[in-house]
Design a protein around this motif. Sequence first.
Motif, PDB file in Angstrom:
ATOM      1  N   ALA B  13       0.835  -1.206   0.000  1.00  0.00           N
ATOM      2  CA  ALA B  13       0.000   0.000   0.000  1.00  0.00           C
ATOM      3  C   ALA B  13       0.871   1.258   0.000  1.00  0.00           C
ATOM      4  O   ALA B  13       0.565   2.239  -0.688  1.00  0.00           O
ATOM      5  CB  ALA B  13      -0.928  -0.001   1.215  1.00  0.00           C
ATOM      6  N   GLU B  14       1.960   1.232   0.762  1.00  0.00           N
ATOM      7  CA  GLU B  14       2.833   2.406   0.838  1.00  0.00           C
ATOM      8  C   GLU B  14       3.498   2.694  -0.512  1.00  0.00           C
ATOM      9  O   GLU B  14       3.594   3.840  -0.942  1.00  0.00           O
ATOM     10  CB  GLU B  14       3.912   2.209   1.914  1.00  0.00           C
ATOM     11  N   LEU B  15       3.971   1.629  -1.173  1.00  0.00           N
ATOM     12  CA  LEU B  15       4.641   1.826  -2.464  1.00  0.00           C
ATOM     13  C   LEU B  15       3.640   2.244  -3.541  1.00  0.00           C
ATOM     14  O   LEU B  15       3.954   3.048  -4.414  1.00  0.00           O
ATOM     15  CB  LEU B  15       5.389   0.557  -2.888  1.00  0.00           C
ATOM     16  N   ALA B  16       2.420   1.706  -3.465  1.00  0.00           N
ATOM     17  CA  ALA B  16       1.386   2.099  -4.422  1.00  0.00           C
ATOM     18  C   ALA B  16       1.040   3.578  -4.236  1.00  0.00           C
ATOM     19  O   ALA B  16       0.898   4.326  -5.208  1.00  0.00           O
ATOM     20  CB  ALA B  16       0.143   1.227  -4.250  1.00  0.00           C
ATOM     21  N   ALA B  17       0.947   3.998  -2.970  1.00  0.00           N
ATOM     22  CA  ALA B  17       0.611   5.400  -2.685  1.00  0.00           C
ATOM     23  C   ALA B  17       1.716   6.323  -3.195  1.00  0.00           C
ATOM     24  O   ALA B  17       1.451   7.441  -3.652  1.00  0.00           O
ATOM     25  CB  ALA B  17       0.413   5.598  -1.179  1.00  0.00           C
ATOM     26  N   LEU B  18       2.957   5.842  -3.135  1.00  0.00           N
ATOM     27  CA  LEU B  18       4.099   6.669  -3.519  1.00  0.00           C
ATOM     28  C   LEU B  18       4.083   7.017  -5.005  1.00  0.00           C
ATOM     29  O   LEU B  18       4.561   8.068  -5.420  1.00  0.00           O
ATOM     30  CB  LEU B  18       5.395   5.912  -3.184  1.00  0.00           C
ATOM     31  N   GLN B  20       1.172   6.912  -6.797  1.00  0.00           N
ATOM     32  CA  GLN B  20      -0.225   7.269  -7.103  1.00  0.00           C
ATOM     33  C   GLN B  20      -0.304   8.523  -7.985  1.00  0.00           C
ATOM     34  O   GLN B  20       0.306   9.541  -7.683  1.00  0.00           O
ATOM     35  CB  GLN B  20      -0.937   7.569  -5.786  1.00  0.00           C
ATOM     36  N   GLY B  21      -1.070   8.398  -9.076  1.00  0.00           N
ATOM     37  CA  GLY B  21      -1.295   9.571  -9.916  1.00  0.00           C
ATOM     38  C   GLY B  21      -0.131   9.936 -10.807  1.00  0.00           C
ATOM     39  O   GLY B  21      -0.185  10.920 -11.534  1.00  0.00           O
TER      40      GLY B  21
END
Lengths: 159, 159, 83, 83
Positions: B13-18, B20-21
């Motif tokens: 989740a942390e790497l995906a958020a990093l 994101q967009g």
Amino acid sequence: MIKVQPEDFDVGAELAALRQGRTDVGAVASFIGVVRDVAGPGELSAMTLEHYPGMTERQLAGLEAQALARWPLDRVLIIHRFGRLLPGDQIVLCAATSSHREAAFEACAFLMDWLKTKAPFWKLEEVDGQASWVAAKQDDENAAARWQTPVSKAAKNKT
Amino acid sequence: MIKVQPEDFDVGAELAALRQGRTDVGAVASFIGVVRDVAGPGELSAMTLEHYPGMTERQLAGLEAQALARWPLDRVLIIHRFGRLLPGDQIVLCAATSSHREAAFEACAFLMDWLKTKAPFWKLEEVDGQASWVAAKQDDENAAARWQTPVSKAAKNKT
Amino acid sequence: MKLLYFSWMRDRVGMAAETVWPPEDVTTVGQLITWLAQQSSSHAAAFADPSIVRCAVNQEYARAEEAVGPDDEVAFFPPVTGG
Amino acid sequence: MKLLYFSWMRDRVGMAAETVWPPEDVTTVGQLITWLAQQSSSHAAAFADPSIVRCAVNQEYARAEEAVGPDDEVAFFPPVTGG
């Protein structure tokens, strides 16, 4: 471990599985390659990764064995997707676990450099409705060439 | 982004958020540090990480700024836990995103080396019912010292 | 001998695979390339610049001097671009 | 002046924090250490080997020659071992 697949992968689950049952391994280095929407001057709408079934698995298994022989690693993971991918999609995951963080980092960089120059994958980019094959980069050849020299003493000894 | 927390973190989740967009960032390098059950001659049963609240956040924010200034990165993530941890528990997550894989790798190794020598954390190990403070390693000082030299040309140019 | 083509080598040759029976004096990868380039204009176009053609014999990278025989799987492709 | 101690520095001094009023001629970190070491046997033990004591003034690393004043937060601790 080697996986060549069209499906996406779950980074958190893959990295957790890699160190499953091991409490003597303190370092997990990993790299995720992602499809970029920039392709030269244009905007990339999609990319298709072709590969050579059979040879790909063979090359990646050889690459894994090289990394394990060269650094004091516990495990190595290489997942490479093929097929049609969109900007933002994950392409590749490389990871190495070790009790030495330098070894984990170096092995992971080594895996990526060799994947870029040895694994039989070819990218077909779709830009403005036109599909074209991506040309290989001399930079990637240079990056891979640095691993021809022996492993650094630092990487063998650091924790 | 900097997080100093007692809670565990979800790497996926942390790497995906990093990223994101962002669809122009192709490289995500990361490192997870995990509690090992080996501590010198004995078997480690637990570890308590003490830190200096306020200074920790200040040092990590400075470290993030240094990495962003030094390499062509998009984002940097540092999560460091404190409190009592067990073997196999995650301690730290460092990650860097870039369009250059060498930059992402180098920045991530830099973050870890500096965390080990600059971030005000202290490990108290519990081995065979005895708690003792971990001594700093000269190896870690040496690893951090290599970043005193200018960034490699390779890291600035590679994709 | 089984041949495989990938990426733009396949586009230029016009097929992904073919089976060929080169003459007996074709015993190396380099000789095979020279012979293949004469088989059609498509083959000639595909092998026009051998410096950008990579070869694998039985799924291992092979150089021009490498031996090839009737039972081998020989693949031709451009430099790889994965990762 | 507010002092903080961490890790085995806290164990040896016997407290995590204290407020002290050193004499006016104590104007640097080095002078503060010399003065503190004389305040009690616990302090003497904690500062016995200054080469393994690190200092931060207002949460930034500080060397022996760094200035300190009454309004500063000064922390002492061993070399860090996080990560």
